[in-house]
Design a protein around this motif. Structure first.
Motif, PDB file in Angstrom:
ATOM      1  N   ASP A 229      16.575   7.833  -2.511  1.00 21.37           N
ATOM      2  CA  ASP A 229      16.125   9.298  -2.076  1.00 21.37           C
ATOM      3  C   ASP A 229      15.395   8.965  -0.829  1.00 21.37           C
ATOM      4  N   GLU A 230      15.537   9.371   0.275  1.00 16.63           N
ATOM      5  CA  GLU A 230      14.872   8.931   1.520  1.00 16.63           C
ATOM      6  C   GLU A 230      13.198   9.297   1.305  1.00 16.63           C
ATOM      7  N   GLU A 231      12.790  10.341   0.880  1.00 11.47           N
ATOM      8  CA  GLU A 231      11.660  10.574   0.695  1.00 11.47           C
ATOM      9  C   GLU A 231      10.691   9.550  -0.202  1.00 11.47           C
ATOM     10  N   ALA A 241       2.903  -1.041   1.633  1.00 15.41           N
ATOM     11  CA  ALA A 241       2.172  -1.860   2.745  1.00 15.41           C
ATOM     12  C   ALA A 241       0.593  -1.606   2.901  1.00 15.41           C
ATOM     13  N   ALA A 242       0.049  -0.246   2.118  1.00 17.35           N
ATOM     14  CA  ALA A 242      -1.308  -0.264   2.233  1.00 17.35           C
ATOM     15  C   ALA A 242      -2.081  -1.086   1.155  1.00 17.35           C
ATOM     16  N   THR A 243      -1.073  -1.542  -0.021  1.00 19.94           N
ATOM     17  CA  THR A 243      -1.891  -2.081  -1.129  1.00 19.94           C
ATOM     18  C   THR A 243      -1.501  -3.419  -1.297  1.00 19.94           C
ATOM     19  N   CYS A 244      -0.528  -3.977  -0.506  1.00 24.35           N
ATOM     20  CA  CYS A 244      -0.094  -5.592  -1.026  1.00 24.35           C
ATOM     21  C   CYS A 244       0.062  -6.244   0.625  1.00 24.35           C
ATOM     22  N   ASP A 245      -0.124  -7.507   0.484  1.00 28.39           N
ATOM     23  CA  ASP A 245      -0.050  -8.367   1.680  1.00 28.39           C
ATOM     24  C   ASP A 245       1.324  -8.615   1.999  1.00 28.39           C
ATOM     25  N   ALA A 246       2.349  -8.194   1.403  1.00 31.90           N
ATOM     26  CA  ALA A 246       3.759  -8.297   1.698  1.00 31.90           C
ATOM     27  C   ALA A 246       4.599  -7.567   0.797  1.00 31.90           C
ATOM     28  N   ILE A 247       5.896  -7.105   1.171  1.00 35.90           N
ATOM     29  CA  ILE A 247       6.496  -6.390   0.148  1.00 35.90           C
ATOM     30  C   ILE A 247       7.992  -7.134   0.158  1.00 35.90           C
ATOM     31  N   ILE A 248       8.617  -7.066  -0.954  1.00 35.01           N
ATOM     32  CA  ILE A 248       9.886  -7.716  -1.103  1.00 35.01           C
ATOM     33  C   ILE A 248      10.665  -6.658  -1.818  1.00 35.01           C
ATOM     34  N   SER A 249      11.740  -6.134  -1.004  1.00 37.14           N
ATOM     35  CA  SER A 249      12.748  -5.254  -1.835  1.00 37.14           C
ATOM     36  C   SER A 249      14.035  -5.868  -1.708  1.00 37.14           C
ATOM     37  N   SER A 250      14.746  -5.373  -2.916  1.00 36.50           N
ATOM     38  CA  SER A 250      16.033  -5.786  -2.747  1.00 36.50           C
ATOM     39  C   SER A 250      17.231  -4.476  -2.848  1.00 36.50           C
ATOM     40  N   GLY A 251      18.191  -4.754  -2.258  1.00 36.52           N
ATOM     41  CA  GLY A 251      19.326  -3.643  -2.014  1.00 36.52           C
ATOM     42  C   GLY A 251      19.229  -2.911  -0.792  1.00 36.52           C
ATOM     43  N   GLY A 252      20.169  -2.161  -0.362  1.00 36.80           N
ATOM     44  CA  GLY A 252      20.269  -1.332   0.645  1.00 36.80           C
ATOM     45  C   GLY A 252      19.966  -1.925   2.054  1.00 36.80           C
ATOM     46  N   VAL A 253      20.244  -3.161   1.957  1.00 40.73           N
ATOM     47  CA  VAL A 253      20.259  -3.959   3.595  1.00 40.73           C
ATOM     48  C   VAL A 253      21.634  -4.068   4.049  1.00 40.73           C
ATOM     49  N   SER A 254      22.741  -3.956   3.034  1.00 40.91           N
ATOM     50  CA  SER A 254      23.966  -4.305   3.506  1.00 40.91           C
ATOM     51  C   SER A 254      24.478  -2.742   4.030  1.00 40.91           C
ATOM     52  N   MET A 255      25.744  -2.840   4.072  1.00 45.53           N
ATOM     53  CA  MET A 255      26.434  -1.688   5.090  1.00 45.53           C
ATOM     54  C   MET A 255      26.869  -0.373   4.386  1.00 45.53           C
ATOM     55  N   LYS A 262      17.389   1.390   4.843  1.00 51.47           N
ATOM     56  CA  LYS A 262      17.562   1.073   6.610  1.00 51.47           C
ATOM     57  C   LYS A 262      16.854   2.103   7.217  1.00 51.47           C
ATOM     58  N   ARG A 263      17.160   3.421   7.147  1.00 52.55           N
ATOM     59  CA  ARG A 263      16.623   4.420   7.681  1.00 52.55           C
ATOM     60  C   ARG A 263      15.193   4.354   7.668  1.00 52.55           C
ATOM     61  N   VAL A 264      14.622   4.470   6.349  1.00 53.36           N
ATOM     62  CA  VAL A 264      13.360   4.445   6.344  1.00 53.36           C
ATOM     63  C   VAL A 264      12.504   3.440   6.916  1.00 53.36           C
ATOM     64  N   LEU A 265      13.004   2.209   6.581  1.00 55.93           N
ATOM     65  CA  LEU A 265      12.199   1.074   7.157  1.00 55.93           C
ATOM     66  C   LEU A 265      12.192   1.203   8.774  1.00 55.93           C
ATOM     67  N   ASP A 266      13.127   1.429   9.262  1.00 59.13           N
ATOM     68  CA  ASP A 266      13.452   1.578  10.786  1.00 59.13           C
ATOM     69  C   ASP A 266      12.252   2.724  11.363  1.00 59.13           C
ATOM     70  N   GLU A 267      12.037   3.800  10.449  1.00 62.64           N
ATOM     71  CA  GLU A 267      11.295   4.918  10.735  1.00 62.64           C
ATOM     72  C   GLU A 267       9.721   4.250  10.773  1.00 62.64           C
ATOM     73  N   VAL A 268       9.387   3.648   9.340  1.00 58.77           N
ATOM     74  CA  VAL A 268       7.799   3.552   9.233  1.00 58.77           C
ATOM     75  C   VAL A 268       7.611   1.923   9.743  1.00 58.77           C
ATOM     76  N   GLY A 269       8.601   1.193   9.953  1.00 60.28           N
ATOM     77  CA  GLY A 269       8.193  -0.241  10.336  1.00 60.28           C
ATOM     78  C   GLY A 269       8.941  -0.777  11.475  1.00 60.28           C
ATOM     79  N   GLN A 270       8.723  -1.944  12.023  1.00 58.79           N
ATOM     80  CA  GLN A 270       9.439  -2.404  13.040  1.00 58.79           C
ATOM     81  C   GLN A 270      10.426  -3.679  12.490  1.00 58.79           C
ATOM     82  N   MET A 271      11.553  -3.493  12.391  1.00 62.83           N
ATOM     83  CA  MET A 271      12.503  -4.476  11.650  1.00 62.83           C
ATOM     84  C   MET A 271      13.499  -5.120  12.320  1.00 62.83           C
TER      85      MET A 271
END
Ligand code: AMP
Ligand code: MG
Length: 405
Positions: A229-231, A241-255, A262-271
């Motif tokens: 869910d995008e939101e 990002a506000a509370t950790c030194d690094a973030i690891i997520s799994s899933g959702g990076v394939s096609m 992918k959509r969210v990370l492109d919006e809130v970060g530089q990926m």
């Protein structure tokens, strides 16, 4: 596709050592030092005895043997933590306990096993001759003022913190332990013993990645299971990002079509969205949200583990302040105990194997099926064989090995 080394270089560029902080010695072990430690005192601080026995003048016991012991007058007993104020004279001995200061006038200690108490404790028989300096630990035998003991970048071991405590230090300047938020994403995922609805599987990556984070010397922060869910995904990453030194997520990076990550990370970060020339773990997203590194690892359980090993672990080690040469695990040489066939596909393969140490060299055999979903095979494996692009290798061939754990 991008080569492994180039992908890793991009990751490392986004991971700078965390700003040093002072931490209590009790929390410092395993962390990377961020100061030069220079001794300001002698260790040991005073000359002391290495054994329980009698402090004497070595010359007084010259020629002493079991058959013809030398008798000396016992004039004092010095416990550890005490000190004698008198000077030991000729023909005298002082009973002394390990670690107690050598009294002035004495130059050696005879261990208690080489003595016999006599005369109701007022005399001692020395049954063996000693040399001046025997069983005496001189002041500064270990450390001198001005010694540069430890340098920035050294990993603090139990011995390191012990030396710091010996110098009277209560805290030390280090790169802090890295706090790593771990997120699972995917609508197919559930947790625990609930019956699986059609298409559902249980989330295994989060617990596995949290364990890998801990094993890498960082602290895992469980950020839960986030629906496709995008939101919700946006909220989860921004809060992380506000509370950790690094973030690891799994899933959702394939096609996948429903991958909002992918959509969210492109919006809130530089990926960077990468297709790395490796198998497993081809897709990799890496970038930053407000400066916080984000590792978007593939969802398949073995892929996420291999991706962690090849990219996230080195990145986390860099955040932790490790030297550049110490980010990636050293590869060892091993010999194949069976053929490792493969087909050319432009990728380096990381084959799950059991490596056995046979007379000082590693012999490797496949741990089982090499599908990126076969997590039980990963559990049976203790190493990865690096199989370069091509047709594989026969039995008895030398290969590079990454020993896990
Ligand atoms: P994805 O990268 O989202 O396309 O997922 C690839 C595969 O990994 C799919 O079969 C997912 O069901 C599986 N997967 C994704 N996340 C997890 C997870 N947290 N635990 C176990 N399997 C997962
Ligand atoms: Mg998914």
């Amino acid at each position: 596709m991008i080569e492994l080394e180039s992908a890793r270089a991009r990751v490392l560029e986004g991971c700078a050592a965390l700003t040093p902080v002072r931490v209590d010695l009790a929390e410092a072990c395993g962390l990377v030092l961020a100061e030069t430690v220079v001794a300001d005192q002698l260790l040991p601080p005073f000359a002391n005895t290495a054994v329980d026995g009698y402090a004497i003048r070595a010359a007084d016991a010259a020629g002493a043997t079991h058959g013809s012991p030398v008798r000396l007058a016992v004039v004092e007993t010095i416990a550890a933590g005490a000190a004698s104020s008198r000077v030991l004279g000729a023909g005298e001995a002082m009973q002394i306990m390990t670690g107690a200061p050598i009294p002035a006038g004495a130059d050696a200690v005879v261990m208690v096993e080489d003595t016999n108490a006599a005369g109701h404790g007022e005399l001692v028989e020395i049954r063996r001759s000693v040399l001046a300096g025997d069983a005496v630990r001189p002041a500064g035998d270990d450390v001198h003022p001005g010694d540069r003991l430890f340098l920035p970048g050294e990993v603090l071991s139990p011995a390191h913190v012990g030396v710091l405590a010996s110098l009277g230090r209560l805290d030390v300047l280090v790169h802090p332990r890295v706090r790593v938020g771990v997120i699972s994403t995917g609508d197919e995922l559930v947790e625990g013993p609930v019956p699986l609805q059609p298409g559902q599987i249980r989330d295994s990556n989060r617990i596995t990645l949290l364990a890998l984070v801990d094993a890498a010397g960082a602290t895992g922060v469980d950020l839960g299971l986030v629906r496709d869910d995008e939101e919700l995904i946006r909220q989860a990453f921004v809060a992380a990002a506000a509370t950790c030194d690094a973030i690891i997520s799994s899933g959702g990076v394939s096609m996948g079509e429903f991958d909002f990550v992918k959509r969210v990370l492109d919006e809130v970060g530089q990926m960077n969205w990468m297709q790395v020339a490796i198998r497993p773990a081809k897709p990799l997203a890496f970038g930053t949200i407000d400066g916080t590194p984000v590792f978007g690892l593939p969802g398949n359980p073995v892929s996420s583990m291999v991706s962690f090993e090849l990219f996230a672990r080195p990145g986390l080690r860099r955040l932790a302040g490790h030297h550049d040469e110490e980010l990636v695990r050293n590869s060892l040489r091993a010999v194949t105990g069976e053929p490792f066939p493969r087909s050319p596909d432009g990728k380096t393969h990381f084959v799950r194997v059991v490596a056995a140490n046979v007379e000082g060299r590693y012999v490797v055999r496949s741990a089982g099926g090499q599908g990126s979903h076969q997590l039980a095979v990963m559990a049976a494996a203790n190493a990865l064989v690096v199989l370069p692009d091509g047709d594989g290798v026969p039995a008895g061939h030398e290969v590079a090995l990454l020993l896990l754990g």
